[in-house]
Design an enzyme around this catalytic site. Structure first.
Site, PDB file in Angstrom:
ATOM      1  CB  CYS A 151      -0.881   0.094   1.160  1.00 15.60           C
ATOM      2  SG  CYS A 151      -1.944   1.407   1.286  1.00 15.60           S
ATOM      3  CB  CYS A 154      -0.412   2.683   4.279  1.00 12.13           C
ATOM      4  SG  CYS A 154      -2.160   2.004   3.389  1.00 12.13           S
ATOM      5  CG  ASP A 155       3.261   0.913   4.654  1.00 12.99           C
ATOM      6  OD1 ASP A 155       2.784   1.515   5.520  1.00 12.99           O
ATOM      7  OD2 ASP A 155       3.118  -0.373   4.374  1.00 12.99           O
TER       8      ASP A 155
END
Ligand code: NAP
Length: 327
Positions: A151, A154-155
């Site tokens: 993701c 997200c990261d």
């Protein structure tokens, strides 16, 4: 609302009057499931969440969630999952750690068979999520969250001013590469064919991004590691020539598999297997709702899953107020 409503249930012909009937059974304890549980419990619905491992769903695997509002320093995904569970249980929602094995959704009283018994509910919310596809390369699971990610939203921030590879050629990979090109110094997009499958809208921005490079006809043959990820070995699928590429992180964006197996044969699914439901979260069966990543939607994020959970309860209450199905 109702707890043991044997007289209604008796109409189905196979439920004894003493059996407990929940107002809402939620299958899956991720953000969509626990948002539904919170709203349902606060609305006075007799609610149970079935979760097979730990609360939080895919988000629980993310070391820091920065894109869910309300946490100015971000929050560990596992901690967020626990908070969501406790928040719902504070208002009376129950959690059962068990695996839903099969569903019977058609009747007014819906049935969920689990590893340790059968539960009955007047409504069912499916919040089973979707699992990112893996590369299937040695060491991938060991490096997950520590060099290999699924993701970018997200990261990606962990790779500010670093070099990353993105694997995939669909719209998700294109979107991820563009997002990462704004954060990282260098982005290498690796695709197994020589053209992108991604929607046309992404092609020009990608070709114009000065820090995005392409490796066509290539697959990841090996993750190179020494105290974490060092790089990848690529194999050209046409020439079989291999090359090593140094990078700090790999973002795998080769699609997801919706966890919709329980619904197959009962609910309408799209060709990729996602449960067909619009923003109302209502599925093809009255009283059954699909929330979060398992339903057809444009953006699969914690915040959109949580929103789905709230919306599902709104429509579930409407359904229950109208009699809760054809008794
Ligand atoms: P996708 O369209 O299925 O694309 C997956 C990509 O990964 C394909 O290019 C595929 O290669 C490649 N791939 C699959 N398995 C692989 C493997 N084992 N090794 C290497 N490469 C592999 O998935 P997606 O990009 O996640 O998109 C899913 C859906 O969401 C699509 O309908 C997409 O249009 C939609 N979406 C929309 C938006 C938006 O509207 N903003 C954004 C993202 C996604 P091949 O091309 O060779 O098959």
């Amino acid at each position: 609302m109702s707890n043991s409503d044997g007289r209604r249930a008796a109409h189905t012909g196979h439920i004894t009057p003493l059996e407990h009937i929940y107002d809402m059974i939620i299958v899956g304890g991720g953000p969509g499931g626990y948002a539904a549980a919170l709203y349902a419990a606060r609305a006075g619905l007799d609610t149970v969440v079935l979760e097979q491992l730990a609360p939080g769903g895919q988000a629980a695997l993310t070391q820091r969630v920065d894109n869910y509002p309300g946490f100015d320093q971000g929050i560990d995904g596992y901690a967020l999952g626990g908070n969501m569970r406790r928040g719902a249980e504070r208002f009376g929602a129950k959690t059962r750690i068990t695996q839903a094995k099969s569903l019977a959704l058609a009747g007014a009283v819906k049935q969920v068979d689990t590893g340790d018994g059968t539960l009955l509910g007047r409504t069912v919310v499916l919040a089973t999520g979707a699992v990112p596809r893996e590369l299937g390369v040695a060491g991938e699971q060991e490096l997950a969250g520590r060099g290999v990610h699924y993701c970018a939203a997200c990261d990606g921030m962990f790779y500010r001013d670093k070099t990353v590879a993105v694997v995939g050629g669909g719209s998700s990979a294109a979107e991820d590469a563009l997002l990462l090109s704004r954060v990282c110094s260098r982005v290498i997009l690796i695709h197994r064919r020589d053209t992108l499958r991604a929607e046309k809208v992404y092609h020009v921005p990608l070709s114009e991004a000065s820090n995005v490079e392409f490796r066509w006809n290539s697959v990841v043959a090996e993750l190179l590691q020494r105290d974490g990820l060092q790089g990848i070995r690529l194999r050209n699928v046409k020439t079989e020539v291999e090359q090593t590429v140094d990078c700090d992180g790999v973002f795998v964006s080769i699609g997801r598999n919706p966890a919709s197996g329980l619904a197959r044969g009962q609910l309408r699914l799209d060709p990729a297997g996602y449960i067909l439901a619009d923003e109302s979260t209502r599925t093809s069966i009255p009283g059954v709702f699909a929330v979060g990543d398992v339903r057809t939607k444009a953006l699969r994020q914690i915040v959109t899953a949580a929103a789905d959970g709230a919306v599902a309860v709104h429509y579930a209450q409407e359904y229950l107020a109208q009699g809760g199905g054809p008794f």
